[in-house]
Design a protein around this motif. Sequence first.
Motif, PDB file in Angstrom:
ATOM      1  N   GLY A   1      89.100 144.150 117.096  1.00  0.00           N
ATOM      2  CA  GLY A   1      90.379 143.019 117.116  1.00  0.00           C
ATOM      3  C   GLY A   1      90.865 143.062 118.400  1.00  0.00           C
ATOM      4  N   GLU A   2      91.220 144.177 119.313  1.00  0.00           N
ATOM      5  CA  GLU A   2      92.028 144.135 120.395  1.00  0.00           C
ATOM      6  C   GLU A   2      91.156 143.168 121.570  1.00  0.00           C
ATOM      7  OE1 GLU A   2      95.010 145.686 120.595  1.00  0.00           O
ATOM      8  OE2 GLU A   2      94.651 145.963 118.438  1.00  0.00           O
ATOM      9  N   ASP A   3      91.906 142.961 122.776  1.00  0.00           N
ATOM     10  CA  ASP A   3      90.995 142.340 123.810  1.00  0.00           C
ATOM     11  C   ASP A   3      89.622 143.180 124.258  1.00  0.00           C
ATOM     12  OD1 ASP A   3      92.930 140.541 124.032  1.00  0.00           O
ATOM     13  OD2 ASP A   3      93.815 141.286 126.147  1.00  0.00           O
ATOM     14  N   ILE A   4      88.770 142.504 124.443  1.00  0.00           N
ATOM     15  CA  ILE A   4      87.482 143.223 125.008  1.00  0.00           C
ATOM     16  C   ILE A   4      87.518 142.887 126.504  1.00  0.00           C
ATOM     17  CG2 ILE A   4      85.187 142.988 124.943  1.00  0.00           C
ATOM     18  CD1 ILE A   4      85.116 142.206 122.059  1.00  0.00           C
ATOM     19  N   TYR A   5      87.307 143.957 127.499  1.00  0.00           N
ATOM     20  CA  TYR A   5      87.250 143.939 128.827  1.00  0.00           C
ATOM     21  C   TYR A   5      86.392 144.777 129.444  1.00  0.00           C
ATOM     22  CZ  TYR A   5      90.590 147.733 129.155  1.00  0.00           C
ATOM     23  OH  TYR A   5      90.875 149.065 128.858  1.00  0.00           O
ATOM     24  N   PHE A   6      85.877 144.253 130.473  1.00  0.00           N
ATOM     25  CA  PHE A   6      84.687 145.064 131.239  1.00  0.00           C
ATOM     26  C   PHE A   6      84.723 144.641 132.587  1.00  0.00           C
ATOM     27  CE2 PHE A   6      82.705 141.566 128.955  1.00  0.00           C
ATOM     28  CZ  PHE A   6      82.049 140.856 130.050  1.00  0.00           C
ATOM     29  N   ARG A   7      83.961 145.560 133.394  1.00  0.00           N
ATOM     30  CA  ARG A   7      83.755 145.205 134.810  1.00  0.00           C
ATOM     31  C   ARG A   7      82.362 145.253 135.068  1.00  0.00           C
ATOM     32  NH1 ARG A   7      87.034 149.224 134.088  1.00  0.00           N
ATOM     33  NH2 ARG A   7      89.142 149.025 133.962  1.00  0.00           N
ATOM     34  N   VAL A   8      82.139 144.284 135.979  1.00  0.00           N
ATOM     35  CA  VAL A   8      80.716 144.267 136.607  1.00  0.00           C
ATOM     36  C   VAL A   8      80.781 144.282 138.136  1.00  0.00           C
ATOM     37  CG1 VAL A   8      78.619 142.779 136.197  1.00  0.00           C
ATOM     38  CG2 VAL A   8      80.356 142.651 134.566  1.00  0.00           C
ATOM     39  N   ALA A   9      79.773 145.471 138.457  1.00  0.00           N
ATOM     40  CA  ALA A   9      79.743 145.603 140.238  1.00  0.00           C
ATOM     41  C   ALA A   9      78.552 144.833 140.618  1.00  0.00           C
ATOM     42  CB  ALA A   9      79.560 147.183 140.360  1.00  0.00           C
ATOM     43  N   PHE A  10      78.728 144.205 141.785  1.00  0.00           N
ATOM     44  CA  PHE A  10      77.653 143.204 142.271  1.00  0.00           C
ATOM     45  C   PHE A  10      77.630 143.768 143.834  1.00  0.00           C
ATOM     46  CE2 PHE A  10      76.825 139.528 139.863  1.00  0.00           C
ATOM     47  CZ  PHE A  10      77.991 139.625 138.898  1.00  0.00           C
ATOM     48  N   LYS A  11      76.366 144.163 144.045  1.00  0.00           N
ATOM     49  CA  LYS A  11      76.019 144.546 145.372  1.00  0.00           C
ATOM     50  C   LYS A  11      76.112 143.612 146.534  1.00  0.00           C
ATOM     51  CE  LYS A  11      71.110 143.618 145.589  1.00  0.00           C
ATOM     52  NZ  LYS A  11      69.757 143.969 146.141  1.00  0.00           N
ATOM     53  N   PRO A  12      76.230 144.013 147.611  1.00  0.00           N
ATOM     54  CA  PRO A  12      76.230 142.853 148.790  1.00  0.00           C
ATOM     55  C   PRO A  12      74.679 142.238 148.867  1.00  0.00           C
ATOM     56  CG  PRO A  12      76.004 145.149 149.913  1.00  0.00           C
ATOM     57  CD  PRO A  12      76.102 145.218 148.376  1.00  0.00           C
ATOM     58  N   VAL A  13      74.764 140.942 148.790  1.00  0.00           N
ATOM     59  CA  VAL A  13      73.490 140.081 148.738  1.00  0.00           C
ATOM     60  C   VAL A  13      72.591 140.744 149.765  1.00  0.00           C
ATOM     61  CG1 VAL A  13      72.726 137.628 149.102  1.00  0.00           C
ATOM     62  CG2 VAL A  13      74.930 138.218 148.337  1.00  0.00           C
ATOM     63  N   ALA A  14      71.413 140.599 149.208  1.00  0.00           N
ATOM     64  CA  ALA A  14      70.157 141.192 150.139  1.00  0.00           C
ATOM     65  C   ALA A  14      70.114 140.275 151.382  1.00  0.00           C
ATOM     66  CB  ALA A  14      69.086 141.581 149.384  1.00  0.00           C
ATOM     67  N   THR A  15      70.071 139.168 151.347  1.00  0.00           N
ATOM     68  CA  THR A  15      69.636 138.212 152.541  1.00  0.00           C
ATOM     69  C   THR A  15      70.980 138.375 153.537  1.00  0.00           C
ATOM     70  OG1 THR A  15      68.364 136.896 151.081  1.00  0.00           O
ATOM     71  CG2 THR A  15      69.010 135.706 153.057  1.00  0.00           C
ATOM     72  N   ILE A  16      70.587 138.637 154.539  1.00  0.00           N
ATOM     73  CA  ILE A  16      71.689 138.432 155.767  1.00  0.00           C
ATOM     74  C   ILE A  16      71.091 137.685 156.887  1.00  0.00           C
ATOM     75  CG2 ILE A  16      72.812 140.474 155.079  1.00  0.00           C
ATOM     76  CD1 ILE A  16      71.367 142.424 156.903  1.00  0.00           C
ATOM     77  N   MET A  17      71.986 137.219 157.581  1.00  0.00           N
ATOM     78  CA  MET A  17      71.562 136.653 158.891  1.00  0.00           C
ATOM     79  C   MET A  17      71.292 137.554 160.145  1.00  0.00           C
ATOM     80  SD  MET A  17      71.521 133.558 157.885  1.00  0.00           S
ATOM     81  CE  MET A  17      71.053 134.037 156.054  1.00  0.00           C
ATOM     82  N   GLN A  18      70.625 138.422 159.944  1.00  0.00           N
ATOM     83  CA  GLN A  18      70.216 139.562 160.883  1.00  0.00           C
ATOM     84  C   GLN A  18      68.759 139.989 160.793  1.00  0.00           C
ATOM     85  OE1 GLN A  18      72.991 143.108 160.439  1.00  0.00           O
ATOM     86  NE2 GLN A  18      74.668 141.850 160.423  1.00  0.00           N
ATOM     87  N   ASP A  19      68.108 140.299 162.051  1.00  0.00           N
ATOM     88  CA  ASP A  19      67.025 140.853 161.949  1.00  0.00           C
ATOM     89  C   ASP A  19      66.666 142.222 161.287  1.00  0.00           C
ATOM     90  OD1 ASP A  19      66.477 138.720 163.216  1.00  0.00           O
ATOM     91  OD2 ASP A  19      65.627 139.506 165.101  1.00  0.00           O
ATOM     92  N   GLN A  20      65.738 142.433 160.409  1.00  0.00           N
ATOM     93  CA  GLN A  20      65.451 143.836 159.608  1.00  0.00           C
ATOM     94  C   GLN A  20      63.853 144.016 159.720  1.00  0.00           C
ATOM     95  OE1 GLN A  20      68.218 143.930 156.019  1.00  0.00           O
ATOM     96  NE2 GLN A  20      67.550 141.788 156.087  1.00  0.00           N
ATOM     97  N   GLU A  21      63.873 145.171 160.074  1.00  0.00           N
ATOM     98  CA  GLU A  21      62.499 145.618 159.936  1.00  0.00           C
ATOM     99  C   GLU A  21      61.742 145.734 158.570  1.00  0.00           C
ATOM    100  OE1 GLU A  21      61.204 148.865 162.706  1.00  0.00           O
ATOM    101  OE2 GLU A  21      60.434 149.536 160.878  1.00  0.00           O
ATOM    102  N   SER A  22      60.478 145.170 158.109  1.00  0.00           N
ATOM    103  CA  SER A  22      59.803 145.311 156.983  1.00  0.00           C
ATOM    104  C   SER A  22      58.457 145.273 157.015  1.00  0.00           C
ATOM    105  CB  SER A  22      60.358 144.132 156.004  1.00  0.00           C
ATOM    106  OG  SER A  22      60.017 144.371 154.719  1.00  0.00           O
ATOM    107  N   LEU A  23      57.819 144.880 156.014  1.00  0.00           N
ATOM    108  CA  LEU A  23      56.164 144.886 156.019  1.00  0.00           C
ATOM    109  C   LEU A  23      55.662 143.599 155.176  1.00  0.00           C
ATOM    110  CD1 LEU A  23      55.654 148.535 154.206  1.00  0.00           C
ATOM    111  CD2 LEU A  23      55.277 147.791 156.725  1.00  0.00           C
ATOM    112  N   ASN A  24      54.661 143.242 155.887  1.00  0.00           N
ATOM    113  CA  ASN A  24      54.029 142.045 155.187  1.00  0.00           C
ATOM    114  C   ASN A  24      53.058 142.542 154.064  1.00  0.00           C
ATOM    115  OD1 ASN A  24      51.804 142.761 156.642  1.00  0.00           O
ATOM    116  ND2 ASN A  24      51.871 141.146 158.180  1.00  0.00           N
ATOM    117  N   LYS A  25      52.328 141.477 153.486  1.00  0.00           N
ATOM    118  CA  LYS A  25      51.290 141.900 152.363  1.00  0.00           C
ATOM    119  C   LYS A  25      50.296 142.690 153.341  1.00  0.00           C
ATOM    120  CE  LYS A  25      50.147 138.804 149.424  1.00  0.00           C
ATOM    121  NZ  LYS A  25      49.949 137.363 148.748  1.00  0.00           N
ATOM    122  N   ALA A  26      49.912 142.438 154.160  1.00  0.00           N
ATOM    123  CA  ALA A  26      48.853 143.340 154.841  1.00  0.00           C
ATOM    124  C   ALA A  26      49.088 144.837 155.377  1.00  0.00           C
ATOM    125  CB  ALA A  26      48.250 142.480 156.091  1.00  0.00           C
ATOM    126  N   GLY A  27      50.543 145.128 154.933  1.00  0.00           N
ATOM    127  CA  GLY A  27      50.996 146.275 155.245  1.00  0.00           C
ATOM    128  C   GLY A  27      51.443 146.457 156.916  1.00  0.00           C
TER     129      GLY A  27
END
Lengths: 362, 362, 362, 362
Positions: free
Chosen positions: C290-316
């Motif tokens: 019967g009291e107020d229900i309250y909670f907090r939700v943590a969001f990470k920084p968005v993964a898409t950034i306007m910087q170059d990042q090293e990664s892999l393609n499907k061919a590895g």
Amino acid sequence: MGSIYGKIFRISTFGESHGAGIGVVIDGCPAGVTFDSDFVQKELSRRKPGQSRITTQRKEGDEFEVLSGVFEGKTTGTPIALFIRNEDQRSKDYAHIADRFRPSHADFTYEEKYGIRDYRGGGRSSARETAARVAAGALAKLMLAELGVSVSAFVSQVGAIKVVKPYQELDWSQIEENPVRCADPEVAQQMFDYIDQVRKNGDSVGGVVFCVAKGVPAGWGEPVFDKLHAELGKAMLSINAVKGFEYGSGFDGVSMLGSAHNDLFYKDESGVIHTRTNRSGGIQGGISNGEDIYFRVAFKPVATIMQDQESLNKAGETVIVSGKGRHDPCVVPRAVPIVEAMAALVLADFYLRNKSSKLSRD
Amino acid sequence: MGSIYGKIFRISTFGESHGAGIGVVIDGCPAGVTFDSDFVQKELSRRKPGQSRITTQRKEGDEFEVLSGVFEGKTTGTPIALFIRNEDQRSKDYAHIADRFRPSHADFTYEEKYGIRDYRGGGRSSARETAARVAAGALAKLMLAELGVSVSAFVSQVGAIKVVKPYQELDWSQIEENPVRCADPEVAQQMFDYIDQVRKNGDSVGGVVFCVAKGVPAGWGEPVFDKLHAELGKAMLSINAVKGFEYGSGFDGVSMLGSAHNDLFYKDESGVIHTRTNRSGGIQGGISNGEDIYFRVAFKPVATIMQDQESLNKAGETVIVSGKGRHDPCVVPRAVPIVEAMAALVLADFYLRNKSSKLSRD
Amino acid sequence: MGSIYGKIFRISTFGESHGAGIGVVIDGCPAGVTFDSDFVQKELSRRKPGQSRITTQRKEGDEFEVLSGVFEGKTTGTPIALFIRNEDQRSKDYAHIADRFRPSHADFTYEEKYGIRDYRGGGRSSARETAARVAAGALAKLMLAELGVSVSAFVSQVGAIKVVKPYQELDWSQIEENPVRCADPEVAQQMFDYIDQVRKNGDSVGGVVFCVAKGVPAGWGEPVFDKLHAELGKAMLSINAVKGFEYGSGFDGVSMLGSAHNDLFYKDESGVIHTRTNRSGGIQGGISNGEDIYFRVAFKPVATIMQDQESLNKAGETVIVSGKGRHDPCVVPRAVPIVEAMAALVLADFYLRNKSSKLSRD
Amino acid sequence: MGSIYGKIFRISTFGESHGAGIGVVIDGCPAGVTFDSDFVQKELSRRKPGQSRITTQRKEGDEFEVLSGVFEGKTTGTPIALFIRNEDQRSKDYAHIADRFRPSHADFTYEEKYGIRDYRGGGRSSARETAARVAAGALAKLMLAELGVSVSAFVSQVGAIKVVKPYQELDWSQIEENPVRCADPEVAQQMFDYIDQVRKNGDSVGGVVFCVAKGVPAGWGEPVFDKLHAELGKAMLSINAVKGFEYGSGFDGVSMLGSAHNDLFYKDESGVIHTRTNRSGGIQGGISNGEDIYFRVAFKPVATIMQDQESLNKAGETVIVSGKGRHDPCVVPRAVPIVEAMAALVLADFYLRNKSSKLSRD
């Protein structure tokens, strides 16, 4: 992965013919239902073996224990677990079928599906599993009774012997007065004699159970998939040995004309809307309309017979399977409480589901 | 609260006869199924109105749009939404029934359950809803086809006119060659003539659809509640106008002796286990055994007839309901693809469920 | 196989970022809820891109269409389908990532799981999917409002910048007055400046959304697994980019002593039972008190950034992934209506589930 | 109506603190899992009371019985029922709270929800309920072990005392060597001393459990609602006394920049794709990516303290509640196996669900 049934009033059953026992957990029964232990025990007794010479002579007390969910005689809204410990197991009776596939049993399909099989008494595929349904169904009946809803069934056919009177003209108090559980005493005697003859021949025969639910108000059932009759059909077809289900006019309705089949509405003296006929079986568009709900369930002849039959073993060799142990020549007398139990479980669930049909402020 | 069906291959349908359209979301279809749009459209065409003079003359293109879940011609494992926009709606045709309860329709029960009702063309209770089932079922068929499983149905009875030949002796290529969708051309003609006569009388008549699934391997079905035939039964009974379901020997099996009813196992030349007869209908203990799965579905005469009938309105006054609009005198020819679709949906779901039966390292 | 949510008030969502559109089917909404289209559209507008320079500049009208389930302005108890057609798709923006795995995105895992992937805009894993949640949540809010229940959220943290005042002391009318959706205007300005700075650097940053539900009566929540906060937690964690959830005293409660943490009961002047403190967050034993229900939700920084990042393609092979397209530097301002929507959906479901807690004669 | 959990590997738990016992039915466990009774018993012993002076002194053997589903040492694919009979019940210890609402317990909310309450030892809301979870979780662990997946947890915080080392640097063999179940022996001693001090003061304190799952292949998890971390969150939050859940970078990730937070992909010498960091916690887009899965669970201080507290009784009168009976001053040491069990249950379910992701011919 198919031993949980229901959406709100949900049952989870477990147990094998020759394991520790048979049980059920009911999750979703409302709090405040008076738990009448004697009634539950009485329902189990209607299903148990050894009731007459036309049922199996196995002796099972089928006494149940409440493991949870009942406090001071009432359900508490928490899961209710009921358990029936197995007795009188003669597992050695089954050693001869450990590696054999009995014809028209589930031996072959369980082996194919799971790669392992508790062969003792059919394991999980044994009709003993239905004891859990009857226990849970007894609780559903208790809840429905508090709402003015009752469910009753009787044997309407054994082999070719049928009750021909409409169900409204039968004396339902006769059902428990004869070992066949037929509402027509004369037909009951013919059925008894026939089953007894079949038994002496080491054979088996099928039958039909007719079931009626009274007092169901308009509104139960959830189209388009969970129509009331669709769920009743599934529940009945899930019972061992069932081969068919029809409600209202059923298969006979097929050859009627619409002008003759339609149920016309009228208002009775007290202003309540009824239909003049009830070919709809109390269900229209998948939702109860307030009339009696009635349906028929077809049971095949029991697969276990006291005759030699050719079959295969796990190695794929031809073997002879001989019926041993103690079996029912006709399953329908003991199926009556099972049909009632499954119907009660379906109705209990739809009663609860229907609470969400309209917005209400409560 | 009953428009979602299936456990893994789950469909969620929506739409009314005279709303924006009819649609379905399929959640749980595996990735990698080739989505053959032409096939889906063809299936929808088998169900659509206006196919011959014995079906309703409504004109509905029933063209569908893929809203999601297909990429470069393949399913992606994400939800697939299919939508069929309504056309040719003559909502005013229904103004006369806005406050009337048509006999043996769902008008009264929807009103009781929900307190509000989209009366145009029956709203959600209209058979138009089944278009979504056919669309989803077409996708299920495509998946099953990649597994070597097929589902086919035909009309085996209209009124009292029945196909008497065993299904194995029929020429299934004949089914789509006649407007009744009966596999026996001679019987088809009798059925056609009879339905046409019934239509001219402004009446309607029922029928039976017979369905066979071939290529289902042993192992599909989840005892004790989600037996393969129990779920097939529910799926069929959820179709509009269905009154009964039986599989294998069905209601006729009731009067057989066990010794005659049991299906004996044998091994064929290639070492595969089969049964000599198939009264089990390809299902034992609720699990497929590798034989053909077959069942029958009973449809009542359509409730809408072109005759005056007495009924009540919402105010409880006696009124005359007259059939208007464009309706089928017999529903079974168009029900054939619906029965197939529901069977395919059930099988697709059990295929996926069965993947969890045995521990495997993959 | 995870796009259906809820037990009674069930939503089934579909759609991809660059497919035909995004939609949802709601099955189980009671009949009789007034469907306020303007409110639903307003909620969608709170989520849509292009609201300020600190959100993505994509232009999406996000106009929705009702496909079913609403008749004469009211819900009818049948499935409600809402659809938002995609616009302004620049699929070619994504050609460069068709065969690349963007860091901390779902590209790699979708490829592994499904073997196929709609790479355009992230396909199904795009945050665009949440539009369907907001639409369905708007309907849930409308229903809850009729019961006196409201759900509101605001941004309480961006990077290390936090609102320190207790939520009771904030002026909630300020939330929609600033582009960050922070209830404290001064902190809002700091947050805005910080996000703008991050954006200019081509980077992204995380944040916290704080949510309060008011007016929830005692009794909602279903132990032992479907506790109210457990389901809230699941609902929040299912939102893109969420990394944590806490309710009431949360992680800070860990270091308190029980004597300081316990909420003492008392009765107010009007005889209503309350707790003097509310570290329980309005939920005790998984059930609202019967009291107020309250909670907090943590969001990470968005993964898409306007910087170059090293990664892999499907061919590895090692490749460089460069952010292109139009993205949010911080997701929380637009996440506020999504958090509210998911909370409303959870509460709507528990309201309906709670109707089955006690036996009642209705 | 919330005591069933899981979609394929489904558990149905029952039982109260002072009823006949605690149990669980597992429906959906594949056939062929070796059932190691000793292992299950060992897991139960890790949870049972009386392990040291910082846990409750209740004596419970917690010996379990297999009621069904295991045959010749293997699971059979049918429901597995496990039961732990209650012993050493001192129900009269609880008479004093029969009509009182203990602060921050579930007494008030159960009373409001169900109108009836088994007050003995908290009834269903007692932490004793978790014994069933541990038993079922032990079976899930056995199945996962056959797939190369392990789940381990330890206490990482008690009050303000924290383990600061990264989990990779800890000696996990130390966990069961100290009564706190902390992987860092020095910190463990500080924690023990602190809990003992709190106990002597008749108070309680909270803590954090850190859990890691190793060996989970890429592909487990079902977007968009049943994301792997969303379901883990729900499972953890359903445990008594839990107030928060975070995975990977969690709440700390909020204040990071995307450029620092993103996990870059690379290929190791054997050609396997990994990420250089693991802020994603082994889950991307709701699906496992093959890295370690790790998360933290926050537990509040136990509500029962050995101090007098003001409260209300059912009549609404102010009363003093005094802690009696035998209680834990800190719940986390015994929570370690519960966290592991719930994680194992979630993973077992997703392993089975993932079998339907791609079309395969098997």
